[in-house]
Design a protein around this motif. Sequence first.
Motif, PDB file in Angstrom:
ATOM      1  N   ARG A   1       0.863  -1.181   0.000  1.00  0.00           N
ATOM      2  CA  ARG A   1       0.000   0.000   0.000  1.00  0.00           C
ATOM      3  C   ARG A   1       0.909   1.245   0.000  1.00  0.00           C
ATOM      4  NH1 ARG A   1      -3.253   0.247   5.333  1.00  0.00           N
ATOM      5  NH2 ARG A   1      -3.997  -1.808   4.762  1.00  0.00           N
ATOM      6  N   PRO A   2       0.649   2.206  -0.885  1.00  0.00           N
ATOM      7  CA  PRO A   2       1.536   3.374  -0.904  1.00  0.00           C
ATOM      8  C   PRO A   2       1.618   4.021   0.479  1.00  0.00           C
ATOM      9  CG  PRO A   2       0.060   3.421  -2.781  1.00  0.00           C
ATOM     10  CD  PRO A   2      -0.408   2.297  -1.906  1.00  0.00           C
ATOM     11  N   SER A   3       2.822   4.266   0.941  1.00  0.00           N
ATOM     12  CA  SER A   3       3.006   4.859   2.270  1.00  0.00           C
ATOM     13  C   SER A   3       4.361   5.542   2.361  1.00  0.00           C
ATOM     14  CB  SER A   3       2.918   3.769   3.341  1.00  0.00           C
ATOM     15  OG  SER A   3       3.350   4.291   4.589  1.00  0.00           O
ATOM     16  N   ARG A   4       4.437   6.572   3.177  1.00  0.00           N
ATOM     17  CA  ARG A   4       5.723   7.234   3.421  1.00  0.00           C
ATOM     18  C   ARG A   4       6.412   6.680   4.653  1.00  0.00           C
ATOM     19  NH1 ARG A   4       7.004  13.180   2.230  1.00  0.00           N
ATOM     20  NH2 ARG A   4       8.960  12.048   2.247  1.00  0.00           N
ATOM     21  N   TYR A   5       5.738   5.736   5.350  1.00  0.00           N
ATOM     22  CA  TYR A   5       6.251   5.351   6.678  1.00  0.00           C
ATOM     23  C   TYR A   5       6.624   3.879   6.814  1.00  0.00           C
ATOM     24  CZ  TYR A   5       4.647   9.951   8.108  1.00  0.00           C
ATOM     25  OH  TYR A   5       4.486  11.310   8.223  1.00  0.00           O
ATOM     26  N   ASN A   6       6.780   3.173   5.687  1.00  0.00           N
ATOM     27  CA  ASN A   6       7.091   1.747   5.798  1.00  0.00           C
ATOM     28  C   ASN A   6       8.339   1.480   6.646  1.00  0.00           C
ATOM     29  OD1 ASN A   6       4.953   0.890   4.113  1.00  0.00           O
ATOM     30  ND2 ASN A   6       6.114   1.524   2.313  1.00  0.00           N
ATOM     31  N   TRP A   7       9.285   2.403   6.598  1.00  0.00           N
ATOM     32  CA  TRP A   7      10.538   2.216   7.356  1.00  0.00           C
ATOM     33  C   TRP A   7      10.297   2.109   8.859  1.00  0.00           C
ATOM     34  CZ3 TRP A   7      10.632   6.317  10.560  1.00  0.00           C
ATOM     35  CH2 TRP A   7       9.964   7.475  10.135  1.00  0.00           C
ATOM     36  N   MET A   8       9.127   2.576   9.346  1.00  0.00           N
ATOM     37  CA  MET A   8       8.834   2.467  10.783  1.00  0.00           C
ATOM     38  C   MET A   8       8.736   1.004  11.229  1.00  0.00           C
ATOM     39  SD  MET A   8       8.659   5.005  12.930  1.00  0.00           S
ATOM     40  CE  MET A   8       7.673   4.348  14.259  1.00  0.00           C
ATOM     41  N   LEU A   9       8.426   0.108  10.268  1.00  0.00           N
ATOM     42  CA  LEU A   9       8.226  -1.292  10.670  1.00  0.00           C
ATOM     43  C   LEU A   9       9.468  -1.850  11.383  1.00  0.00           C
ATOM     44  CD1 LEU A   9       6.386  -3.786  10.727  1.00  0.00           C
ATOM     45  CD2 LEU A   9       7.303  -4.429   8.484  1.00  0.00           C
ATOM     46  N   GLN A  10      10.664  -1.436  10.936  1.00  0.00           N
ATOM     47  CA  GLN A  10      11.879  -1.979  11.573  1.00  0.00           C
ATOM     48  C   GLN A  10      11.881  -1.708  13.088  1.00  0.00           C
ATOM     49  OE1 GLN A  10      15.669   0.257  11.159  1.00  0.00           O
ATOM     50  NE2 GLN A  10      14.677   1.309   9.450  1.00  0.00           N
ATOM     51  N   TYR A  11      11.309  -0.573  13.499  1.00  0.00           N
ATOM     52  CA  TYR A  11      11.327  -0.242  14.935  1.00  0.00           C
ATOM     53  C   TYR A  11      10.301  -1.068  15.705  1.00  0.00           C
ATOM     54  CZ  TYR A  11      14.555   3.227  13.464  1.00  0.00           C
ATOM     55  OH  TYR A  11      15.669   3.817  12.928  1.00  0.00           O
ATOM     56  N   TYR A  12       9.167  -1.361  15.078  1.00  0.00           N
ATOM     57  CA  TYR A  12       8.177  -2.234  15.719  1.00  0.00           C
ATOM     58  C   TYR A  12       8.717  -3.668  15.798  1.00  0.00           C
ATOM     59  CZ  TYR A  12       4.679   1.445  15.748  1.00  0.00           C
ATOM     60  OH  TYR A  12       3.984   2.604  16.017  1.00  0.00           O
ATOM     61  N   LEU A  13       9.449  -4.074  14.769  1.00  0.00           N
ATOM     62  CA  LEU A  13      10.011  -5.439  14.784  1.00  0.00           C
ATOM     63  C   LEU A  13      11.045  -5.583  15.901  1.00  0.00           C
ATOM     64  CD1 LEU A  13      10.449  -6.052  10.928  1.00  0.00           C
ATOM     65  CD2 LEU A  13       8.736  -7.084  12.421  1.00  0.00           C
ATOM     66  N   ARG A  14      11.884  -4.560  16.069  1.00  0.00           N
ATOM     67  CA  ARG A  14      12.885  -4.622  17.151  1.00  0.00           C
ATOM     68  C   ARG A  14      12.199  -4.676  18.511  1.00  0.00           C
ATOM     69  NH1 ARG A  14      15.766  -0.772  14.087  1.00  0.00           N
ATOM     70  NH2 ARG A  14      17.319  -1.875  12.871  1.00  0.00           N
ATOM     71  N   ALA A  15      11.126  -3.904  18.632  1.00  0.00           N
ATOM     72  CA  ALA A  15      10.405  -3.900  19.911  1.00  0.00           C
ATOM     73  C   ALA A  15       9.841  -5.294  20.208  1.00  0.00           C
ATOM     74  CB  ALA A  15       9.288  -2.866  19.871  1.00  0.00           C
ATOM     75  N   GLU A  16       9.569  -6.076  19.162  1.00  0.00           N
ATOM     76  CA  GLU A  16       9.050  -7.443  19.367  1.00  0.00           C
ATOM     77  C   GLU A  16      10.180  -8.460  19.502  1.00  0.00           C
ATOM     78  OE1 GLU A  16       5.991  -8.342  20.056  1.00  0.00           O
ATOM     79  OE2 GLU A  16       5.446  -6.221  19.921  1.00  0.00           O
ATOM     80  N   GLY A  17      11.425  -7.974  19.568  1.00  0.00           N
ATOM     81  CA  GLY A  17      12.536  -8.898  19.794  1.00  0.00           C
ATOM     82  C   GLY A  17      13.088  -9.529  18.529  1.00  0.00           C
ATOM     83  N   LEU A  18      13.005  -8.808  17.416  1.00  0.00           N
ATOM     84  CA  LEU A  18      13.618  -9.301  16.177  1.00  0.00           C
ATOM     85  C   LEU A  18      14.781  -8.378  15.822  1.00  0.00           C
ATOM     86  CD1 LEU A  18      10.383 -10.104  14.106  1.00  0.00           C
ATOM     87  CD2 LEU A  18      11.636 -11.587  15.668  1.00  0.00           C
ATOM     88  N   ALA A  19      15.980  -8.943  15.726  1.00  0.00           N
ATOM     89  CA  ALA A  19      17.172  -8.111  15.450  1.00  0.00           C
ATOM     90  C   ALA A  19      17.384  -7.993  13.947  1.00  0.00           C
ATOM     91  CB  ALA A  19      18.396  -8.742  16.099  1.00  0.00           C
ATOM     92  N   LEU A  20      17.480  -6.750  13.482  1.00  0.00           N
ATOM     93  CA  LEU A  20      17.715  -6.495  12.056  1.00  0.00           C
ATOM     94  C   LEU A  20      19.039  -5.770  11.900  1.00  0.00           C
ATOM     95  CD1 LEU A  20      14.240  -4.924  11.156  1.00  0.00           C
ATOM     96  CD2 LEU A  20      14.883  -7.311  11.056  1.00  0.00           C
TER      97      LEU A  20
END
Length: 561
Positions: free
Chosen positions: A470-489
């Motif tokens: 879906r067109p969005s300017r904020y997809n990059w925010m997902l990395q921060y939600y993933l880290r908060a869930e304990g996924l290291a990127l």
Amino acid sequence: MEWAATTFALYGAGAAALATSMVKLGRRLELSQAKHRSLAGHARIARRLAAALPHYEYDEARFFSADGAPAEIVELRRAGFARLSDFYKTRFAETIRRSAEAAVAISDLQFTGTYRVPFQFSRLVRADLPTGALLQASDGVTVTDLDGNRFYDLAGSYGVNVFGYDFYKGAIERGAARVHGLGPVLGAYHPLIIENTELLKDISGLDQVSFHMSGTEAVMQAVRLARYHTRRRYAVRFCGAYHGWWGDVQPGIGNPLPARDTHTLADMSEETLHVLRTRRDIACVLVNPEQGLHPNAPAPTDSALVDSTRWSRFDKDAYTQWLKRLREVCTERGIVLIFDEVFVGFRLAPGGAQDYFGVRADLVTYGKTLGGGLPIGVVCGRTGLMKRFRDDRPADICFARGTFNSHPYVMAAMNEFLHALRTPPMQTLYQNLDDTWNARARRLNEHLADEGLPVEIANMSALWVVCYTRPSRYNWMLQYYLRAEGLALSWVGTARLIFSLNYTDADFDAVAERFVVAAHAMERDGWWWHSPALTNKSIKRTIIKEMIARRLFAPRQLRAH
Ligand SMILES: Cc1ncc(COP(=O)(O)O)c(C=O)c1O
């Protein structure tokens, strides 16, 4: 009579010169046609544009409303961001504090810290969602930060981690014990090098081996050898492909000088084959098989995730056909075909990409995991191509050294890796590898689609890219939600999830579950708000307008309207 002969000769010479220029012009045109139409296909233009790109950043209000979202969505985002920021600063407190201290004098950390998200958002993200760069332990498929938080590791140590960290710890420890007697002596070799050479010859199907200290150096040497033996000037690389940071193979953004002796051509293109078939000055074609996942595009870091055009799809059959055709043309024209397997080599099959795609190269570079956890670069090649001197021209040599090449400890850890590769437990890891990872990707994609989340995974075996639907300017925010869930990127964020092959179904299910939870949280916080007017095109248009405004008259900080 004499006059007529002179005139005739002059006309003849003129016509010949004209014909030569026309042929040259034609060749030049064909070369242009074989470039990919994207900016990544035009290294010089990309460098110039990049140099002209002005810096600007969003103020607090625009940070949350860059896509024109309504006030209630902006408030949701603001609250979500504040909650996430509190969480980061509490849960990762010590890791963040020590990382910030380290970054003061480590330029690499300053760079990666700045380029995690599109630059307009970067300063506020760095301030409120600081990312730790320090870890204290690894175990199974997890890593542990300085605060004792365990993360599922999806960073994969830049691709080094194929068998799981415990394997490499063992390889280094056992290897060190085996070469302890010789210790760090360089110049003369530890005899283990002989067995490593034999094992590498066997894997590559090639005659000789040279050892280097990094993948970048292995690629440098492979290209150099190709130029030396063909006596031709140009290396061809494909649009978007990464081959390390040596200038000749990184002609675009990131290299302060233009690479004059490299052609960047379109992948999977008839025009490219035509150029290879008709030019006489091409020494080698460099292939990074990772490009099968996103032909003609660079590995897309989250800092370039300005909209949702990131696209990826691996079509193994189509890419195999392309490699076969490349092989044919290179053979026909005496061009050296180099497979740069530094990244994907032992990740796809025990015999590397040659084995996986069923196509043989003239030179192959390996690196990363081959060092058994220690730094390495290797070139394997046919005898005629590996020779560094000419019997009939004693001063015409192809020089390559490297103080630390063939270090005994690296040779020993490599030996552990090469032996392990042949053992039943490791062979089992490779069994049905693609089926396993394709099924895992499919399962997660179905789950994401069922939940109506605008995220989709593309994969090449256990190498994954997150795409956005879906067109969005904020997809990059997902990395921060993933880290908060304990996924290291890694610092490139959701552009590259690298799984080690020892992920069990249970490990993977835990990751998939956290992934969905993270995406839900991001959706709930309003970042994926969408209106029909918001398209990838409209996003790009807005950004271009901002840049023009910034260049012409705006202050460094753009405010919300
Ligand atoms: C395909 C490829 N070639 C070369 C390199 C460079 O290797 P190194 O980082 O060890 O210099 C990399 C690194 O990511 C790579 O992916």
